[in-house]
Each structure stands twice: as structure tokens, then as C-alpha cells.
Design a protein around this motif. Sequence first.
Motif, PDB file in Angstrom:
ATOM      1  N   ILE A  52     -44.145  -2.988   3.007  1.00  0.00           N
ATOM      2  CA  ILE A  52     -45.096  -2.671   2.035  1.00  0.00           C
ATOM      3  C   ILE A  52     -45.078  -1.213   1.469  1.00  0.00           C
ATOM      4  CG2 ILE A  52     -47.655  -2.363   1.650  1.00  0.00           C
ATOM      5  CD1 ILE A  52     -47.005  -5.140   2.296  1.00  0.00           C
ATOM      6  N   GLY A  53     -44.670  -1.154  -0.056  1.00  0.00           N
ATOM      7  CA  GLY A  53     -44.418   0.236  -0.529  1.00  0.00           C
ATOM      8  C   GLY A  53     -43.065   0.979  -0.299  1.00  0.00           C
ATOM      9  N   ASP A  54     -42.989   2.028  -0.667  1.00  0.00           N
ATOM     10  CA  ASP A  54     -41.594   2.999  -0.398  1.00  0.00           C
ATOM     11  C   ASP A  54     -41.886   4.013   0.555  1.00  0.00           C
ATOM     12  OD1 ASP A  54     -40.071   1.697  -2.231  1.00  0.00           O
ATOM     13  OD2 ASP A  54     -41.249   2.699  -3.965  1.00  0.00           O
ATOM     14  N   THR A  55     -41.174   4.186   1.722  1.00  0.00           N
ATOM     15  CA  THR A  55     -41.310   5.130   2.577  1.00  0.00           C
ATOM     16  C   THR A  55     -40.188   5.371   3.420  1.00  0.00           C
ATOM     17  OG1 THR A  55     -42.774   5.586   4.699  1.00  0.00           O
ATOM     18  CG2 THR A  55     -41.601   3.251   4.772  1.00  0.00           C
ATOM     19  N   ASN A  56     -39.908   6.765   3.655  1.00  0.00           N
ATOM     20  CA  ASN A  56     -38.973   7.382   4.546  1.00  0.00           C
ATOM     21  C   ASN A  56     -39.272   7.108   5.823  1.00  0.00           C
ATOM     22  OD1 ASN A  56     -37.432   9.343   2.492  1.00  0.00           O
ATOM     23  ND2 ASN A  56     -39.773   9.557   2.216  1.00  0.00           N
ATOM     24  N   LEU A  57     -38.276   6.307   6.619  1.00  0.00           N
ATOM     25  CA  LEU A  57     -38.276   6.004   8.106  1.00  0.00           C
ATOM     26  C   LEU A  57     -37.078   6.850   8.607  1.00  0.00           C
ATOM     27  CD1 LEU A  57     -38.855   2.165   7.952  1.00  0.00           C
ATOM     28  CD2 LEU A  57     -40.335   3.988   8.782  1.00  0.00           C
ATOM     29  N   LEU A  58     -37.610   7.792   9.781  1.00  0.00           N
ATOM     30  CA  LEU A  58     -36.733   8.598  10.285  1.00  0.00           C
ATOM     31  C   LEU A  58     -36.998   8.319  11.966  1.00  0.00           C
ATOM     32  CD1 LEU A  58     -37.585  12.049   8.361  1.00  0.00           C
ATOM     33  CD2 LEU A  58     -36.078  10.335   7.731  1.00  0.00           C
TER      34      LEU A  58
ATOM     35  N   LYS B 293     -32.756  13.332   5.182  1.00  0.00           N
ATOM     36  CA  LYS B 293     -32.640  13.247   3.926  1.00  0.00           C
ATOM     37  C   LYS B 293     -33.869  12.373   3.617  1.00  0.00           C
ATOM     38  CE  LYS B 293     -27.575  13.078   4.366  1.00  0.00           C
ATOM     39  NZ  LYS B 293     -26.363  12.067   4.163  1.00  0.00           N
ATOM     40  N   LEU B 294     -34.691  12.583   2.406  1.00  0.00           N
ATOM     41  CA  LEU B 294     -35.915  12.323   2.103  1.00  0.00           C
ATOM     42  C   LEU B 294     -35.933  11.965   0.618  1.00  0.00           C
ATOM     43  CD1 LEU B 294     -38.071  15.038   3.733  1.00  0.00           C
ATOM     44  CD2 LEU B 294     -37.591  12.717   4.640  1.00  0.00           C
ATOM     45  N   GLN B 295     -36.567  10.675   0.329  1.00  0.00           N
ATOM     46  CA  GLN B 295     -36.867  10.593  -0.923  1.00  0.00           C
ATOM     47  C   GLN B 295     -38.192  10.761  -1.402  1.00  0.00           C
ATOM     48  OE1 GLN B 295     -34.760   8.699  -3.143  1.00  0.00           O
ATOM     49  NE2 GLN B 295     -33.068   8.920  -1.499  1.00  0.00           N
TER      50      GLN B 295
ATOM     51  N   ARG C 259     -44.596   8.215   3.361  1.00  0.00           N
ATOM     52  CA  ARG C 259     -44.433   7.672   2.003  1.00  0.00           C
ATOM     53  C   ARG C 259     -43.827   8.715   0.878  1.00  0.00           C
ATOM     54  NH1 ARG C 259     -44.825   2.270   2.550  1.00  0.00           N
ATOM     55  NH2 ARG C 259     -46.759   1.798   4.022  1.00  0.00           N
ATOM     56  N   TYR C 260     -43.093   7.880   0.041  1.00  0.00           N
ATOM     57  CA  TYR C 260     -42.570   8.704  -0.921  1.00  0.00           C
ATOM     58  C   TYR C 260     -43.229   9.825  -1.659  1.00  0.00           C
ATOM     59  CZ  TYR C 260     -38.239   5.897  -0.727  1.00  0.00           C
ATOM     60  OH  TYR C 260     -37.177   5.153  -0.344  1.00  0.00           O
ATOM     61  N   GLU C 261     -44.518   9.363  -1.917  1.00  0.00           N
ATOM     62  CA  GLU C 261     -45.538  10.287  -2.686  1.00  0.00           C
ATOM     63  C   GLU C 261     -46.066  11.428  -1.789  1.00  0.00           C
ATOM     64  OE1 GLU C 261     -48.023   6.367  -1.464  1.00  0.00           O
ATOM     65  OE2 GLU C 261     -45.858   6.832  -1.984  1.00  0.00           O
TER      66      GLU C 261
END
Length: 375
Positions: A240-246, A331-333, A289-291
Motif C-alpha cells: 500500500i503506497g510507496d515506502t522505504n523499508l530498512l 539508501k532512500l527514495q 513513506r517516500y513523501e
Amino acid sequence: MSNDQDDIAIETRAAVKRYAGQTAVNQVHLQVKRGEFVSLLGPSGCGKTTLLRLLGGLEHPDEGLILLSGKDVTHIPAYGRNTNMIFQQLALFPHMDVYNNIAYGLKVQKTGAAEIKRRVGEILELVQLGSYSRRSISQLSGGQAQRVAIARALVNRPEVLLLDEPLSALDMQLRLDMQRELKRIQREFGGTFIFVTHDQHEAMNMSDRIGVMKAGRLLQYGTPSEIYERPADSFVAKFIGDTNLLPAQVKSRDHTNLLVESCGEKVVAGRSKLKLAAQAGVHGMLSIRYEYVRIGPAAEHCVNRWMGTVTDSTYGGANIQYSLEAGPQLKLQANVLYQPGDIRYQPGEQVQLGFNAEDVLFLEDALSGHGEEPG
């Protein structure tokens, strides 16, 4: 979930369905309230269509119960239930005009001619095809054919309408138009709709509640905002949505925050968004989340911030998506709103980046532990 059974349109209790030894639906508990628009969302093969077919009586569970308005319909076939289903292939009758396609089910039920005329007229107005009753199916556009299929399904006044990816064959703009149209029809009709899709944006745009499925299980069931802001695990967060997973490990905690180590860096995560009270030493994933990733001057007051390098930028009109590196592992978006005249960073530029503690969600699971990534 509501404890008021009078409010529940349809329900599964510990439903299980197997095919040739493979479990397609695995212990699913689902309650859909009257008048709700619910989407079942997940990758191909997750069990969402099988669950829909169980609800509609096209399949019967190997274990568990199906209840319609509180009545056990587990072993009642589709024709004995007051539900209806629309498939990806609309299966309209090409030799009949619009009116007779819609009236077909009423005629099978031996409904009187005057009543048929009245109800078909009403449903044609609902789907905004009042002047199309004598058109042949071949004269209709894709969107008009969709509305005829909806009208044919609703004219019998089902308690629950089941929709199996009916918009997937449409082009993008028509699909968006039909999403709005389908939600309008559901709202004006006042019925209960259950919609299967693999498109997260479709589910978010249309639904009162969303059920996210994977490998036959219902991982999470909630409102779009609940699922977006408080995903049950990293699979849901990514789907669901765009997210960075670390990957991360909890180092310490207090009444407000968690201190975790991720990608060789110390990160403060706000406790207010935690689903579980994670203890020191626990491994999991950080979801950002990217935003929520800020860059440049917007990052100056973030609790978590680093100097980094822009490695890529993609212009998207109202926003720009940046790929960023703040070290060998981190590394992140970032998805940044953009207006003409705003700073636009180029690959190779050094930039401050960061995110606030309250925008980090620690999830007590590892994505690799959940099998394949969503597809």
C-alpha cells in the motif's frame, strides 16, 4: 469489527478453501457491514478471488462458515443466495439490446412486465444510461458496457454485489472514470459492494475498508488511512503506497521513542505510531513513506538527518522522486512536491536529507520472513 450482527451484511468465519492440497484461503475472518464498499487487495494468487467466490456461493469452504445477513449460507449455491457477481469478462448477451440484457434476470424470476419496465427504467437512470435502452451491445463503449453489467447485477436488488476485477481491461483514464462512477452508483444504490483488485490506487480511491491478502491469509482489514498509516507488517506497508523499508534492530526505548540501529546508522522512531511495544534487541523493519523524507532546507529541523548524494531524479509534474544515498548502506527514495521555481536537485549533488521520528514506523517483522515481495 462490529459486535452488532444486524449491521453485518456478509461474513466469513475461519473460512478455509483448498485445491489439490494447496490452501487458497486460510482461516479468513471477514465482516462486511451493510452499505460498505470493501476492496480485497493483494498480488496474483493471494486468494482474493477464491474468497469472493466463497462469498458468492460459486465455491464452498472446506472449513468455516459463510453468513449472509446472519444466516448460514455455507452450503447454499449461488442461485440460492441474494448476492450477485460481476466478472472481469462481462458476459453481456450480444443478441439482446441493453434493456433486455438488464431485464433478463427479472424475466427468469417471472417478474411481471410492468414491474420489469419500472425497475429497468430506474436502474438505467441510476447508471446514467436512460436513453440507451434499445442500443445493441456492440454499439456501446467499454465504459457503457461496464455500466450495463452493473445495472444487470443490481436490478435484482442483491444484498451484496461482488465484483471480480471488472475494470482491469479498461485503459487508464476510463478506469479512473469508472472508479468514480462505481462509487457513485454504490452510494446512490445504498448497497454493499465487495471489489477484488490487485491495484492499490483503485482500492484506496474507492473503498470504505480494504482487506490486504497474501498466501490465502487476510493480513490486515481496515480503512484506507489505517492501512496506509499503520500497516500490520512490512508486506502491507510495501503493498500500500510507496515506502522505504530498512532492516533495523531496537537498541533502547523510552516513553516517547525507540532508538534503533539501521543501515549502520542510529535512528529515532516515534513510539506514537508503534503497533507493538518493541523491546531492546528485537529485529524488524523501518517503514518511511517516500513523501515523509525531506531534503534540502526542509530537512534542517528533522531529528534524523544526514548529508547525502542525489543519485537519480524523476520528474513527475506535481512531484519529483529522488534516489538518495547517505552512506554505503543507507539508501532512500523521496517524493517531493514540486512547483515551478522550486529548487530541483540533480544527480551528483550533495544535499541534506532527513525525516522526523513520528514519520518512522517500526514493524516487528522482516520482509524476507514473509516470502516474496508484492507483485
